[in-house]
Motif scaffolding. Structure first.
Motif, PDB file in Angstrom:
ATOM      1  N   PHE A  19       0.818  -1.215   0.000  1.00  0.00           N
ATOM      2  CA  PHE A  19       0.000   0.000   0.000  1.00  0.00           C
ATOM      3  C   PHE A  19       0.847   1.259   0.000  1.00  0.00           C
ATOM      4  O   PHE A  19       0.525   2.228  -0.693  1.00  0.00           O
ATOM      5  N   ASP A  20       1.946   1.254   0.748  1.00  0.00           N
ATOM      6  CA  ASP A  20       2.838   2.419   0.741  1.00  0.00           C
ATOM      7  C   ASP A  20       3.373   2.679  -0.666  1.00  0.00           C
ATOM      8  O   ASP A  20       3.377   3.812  -1.148  1.00  0.00           O
ATOM      9  N   ALA A  21       3.820   1.612  -1.330  1.00  0.00           N
ATOM     10  CA  ALA A  21       4.362   1.762  -2.677  1.00  0.00           C
ATOM     11  C   ALA A  21       3.291   2.214  -3.660  1.00  0.00           C
ATOM     12  O   ALA A  21       3.537   3.082  -4.504  1.00  0.00           O
ATOM     13  N   ASN A  22       2.084   1.656  -3.555  1.00  0.00           N
ATOM     14  CA  ASN A  22       1.023   2.038  -4.484  1.00  0.00           C
ATOM     15  C   ASN A  22       0.593   3.491  -4.289  1.00  0.00           C
ATOM     16  O   ASN A  22       0.243   4.165  -5.246  1.00  0.00           O
ATOM     17  N   GLU A  23       0.663   3.982  -3.074  1.00  0.00           N
ATOM     18  CA  GLU A  23       0.378   5.403  -2.847  1.00  0.00           C
ATOM     19  C   GLU A  23       1.491   6.272  -3.421  1.00  0.00           C
ATOM     20  O   GLU A  23       1.236   7.315  -4.011  1.00  0.00           O
ATOM     21  N   THR A  24       2.735   5.832  -3.257  1.00  0.00           N
ATOM     22  CA  THR A  24       3.879   6.587  -3.764  1.00  0.00           C
ATOM     23  C   THR A  24       3.843   6.700  -5.279  1.00  0.00           C
ATOM     24  O   THR A  24       4.092   7.769  -5.840  1.00  0.00           O
ATOM     25  N   TRP A  25       3.534   5.597  -5.962  1.00  0.00           N
ATOM     26  CA  TRP A  25       3.611   5.548  -7.417  1.00  0.00           C
ATOM     27  C   TRP A  25       2.287   5.880  -8.103  1.00  0.00           C
ATOM     28  O   TRP A  25       2.190   5.813  -9.321  1.00  0.00           O
ATOM     29  N   GLU A  26       1.275   6.265  -7.354  1.00  0.00           N
ATOM     30  CA  GLU A  26      -0.057   6.537  -7.912  1.00  0.00           C
ATOM     31  C   GLU A  26      -0.031   7.538  -9.074  1.00  0.00           C
ATOM     32  O   GLU A  26      -0.788   7.415 -10.030  1.00  0.00           O
ATOM     33  N   PHE A  34       0.946  -1.697  -8.402  1.00  0.00           N
ATOM     34  CA  PHE A  34       2.393  -1.828  -8.355  1.00  0.00           C
ATOM     35  C   PHE A  34       2.760  -2.974  -7.415  1.00  0.00           C
ATOM     36  O   PHE A  34       2.362  -2.980  -6.249  1.00  0.00           O
ATOM     37  N   LEU A  35       3.519  -3.936  -7.941  1.00  0.00           N
ATOM     38  CA  LEU A  35       3.887  -5.129  -7.178  1.00  0.00           C
ATOM     39  C   LEU A  35       5.367  -5.151  -6.820  1.00  0.00           C
ATOM     40  O   LEU A  35       5.770  -5.891  -5.929  1.00  0.00           O
ATOM     41  N   GLY A  36       6.166  -4.345  -7.508  1.00  0.00           N
ATOM     42  CA  GLY A  36       7.587  -4.288  -7.233  1.00  0.00           C
ATOM     43  C   GLY A  36       8.258  -3.239  -8.097  1.00  0.00           C
ATOM     44  O   GLY A  36       7.627  -2.654  -8.977  1.00  0.00           O
ATOM     45  N   ASP A  37       9.528  -3.003  -7.822  1.00  0.00           N
ATOM     46  CA  ASP A  37      10.297  -2.079  -8.653  1.00  0.00           C
ATOM     47  C   ASP A  37      11.782  -2.384  -8.518  1.00  0.00           C
ATOM     48  O   ASP A  37      12.195  -3.133  -7.633  1.00  0.00           O
ATOM     49  N   SER A  38      12.534  -1.813  -9.441  1.00  0.00           N
ATOM     50  CA  SER A  38      13.992  -1.914  -9.397  1.00  0.00           C
ATOM     51  C   SER A  38      14.539  -0.526  -9.689  1.00  0.00           C
ATOM     52  O   SER A  38      13.781   0.438  -9.772  1.00  0.00           O
ATOM     53  N   ASP A  39      15.836  -0.444  -9.882  1.00  0.00           N
ATOM     54  CA  ASP A  39      16.437   0.846 -10.185  1.00  0.00           C
ATOM     55  C   ASP A  39      15.937   1.408 -11.514  1.00  0.00           C
ATOM     56  O   ASP A  39      15.910   2.611 -11.713  1.00  0.00           O
ATOM     57  N   ILE A  40      15.522   0.522 -12.433  1.00  0.00           N
ATOM     58  CA  ILE A  40      15.151   0.978 -13.773  1.00  0.00           C
ATOM     59  C   ILE A  40      13.727   0.627 -14.200  1.00  0.00           C
ATOM     60  O   ILE A  40      13.309   0.983 -15.302  1.00  0.00           O
ATOM     61  N   ALA A  41      12.965  -0.079 -13.340  1.00  0.00           N
ATOM     62  CA  ALA A  41      11.649  -0.550 -13.784  1.00  0.00           C
ATOM     63  C   ALA A  41      10.641  -0.620 -12.647  1.00  0.00           C
ATOM     64  O   ALA A  41      11.011  -0.736 -11.472  1.00  0.00           O
TER      65      ALA A  41
END
Length: 151
Positions: A86-93, A103-110
């Motif tokens: 939930f924190d990530a989904n709010e950040t990337w909204e 959003f299920l995950g991220d990396s430095d480029i994706a």
């Protein structure tokens, strides 16, 4: 395949005296599913993502983050603090255009997402948000992400 990749990551972390997070239990997963329905308005949580959480509740390795269940939904603190769903989904909204993204995950480029609108798994360029790759399911997306992190 992704389970073997998680085992490989676990062995690498063990060499550094670090452990993986424990799996999410049934109660935690149930609370998480209910919270996702509240946010997205329907049952859209990919089953394969739930299976991942039942193997390891979030993981960070070599720049890759696959989000875990948020601490307020857990019975106890995780071994490792990882970015939570939930924190990530709010950040990337703000990244979302016309499609609703989970959003299920991220990396430095994706970013690794489930496109709720189109019912497909996607890798998006970070920071442009442009589509880089489409996957048939969460497992294929996870395997691709782990493969890049394990190089």
């Amino acid at each position: 395949m992704w389970r073997e990749q998680v085992e490989q990551i676990g062995k690498i972390r063990a060499e550094r005296n670090r452990k993986l997070n424990a799996p999410a239990n049934g109660n935690e997963l149930s609370r998480f599913r209910e919270a996702v329905v509240e946010k997205f308005g329907e049952e859209v949580l990919p089953q394969q993502y739930c299976e991942f959480l039942q193997t390891v509740n979030g993981i960070e390795f070599n720049g890759l983050k696959i989000y875990g269940i948020d601490p307020f939904l857990l019975d106890s603190d995780p071994i490792n603090q990882v970015d939570s769903f939930f924190d990530a989904n709010e950040t990337w909204e703000d990244i979302q255009d016309e499609d609703e993204l989970m959003f299920l995950g991220d990396s430095d480029i994706a970013w690794y997402c489930y496109n709720v609108s189109k019912q497909r798994f996607v890798e998006l360029d970070k920071p442009s948000g442009e589509l880089m790759e489409t996957f048939p399911d969460f497992a294929a997306m996870l395997e691709s992400a782990f493969l890049a992190a394990l190089r």
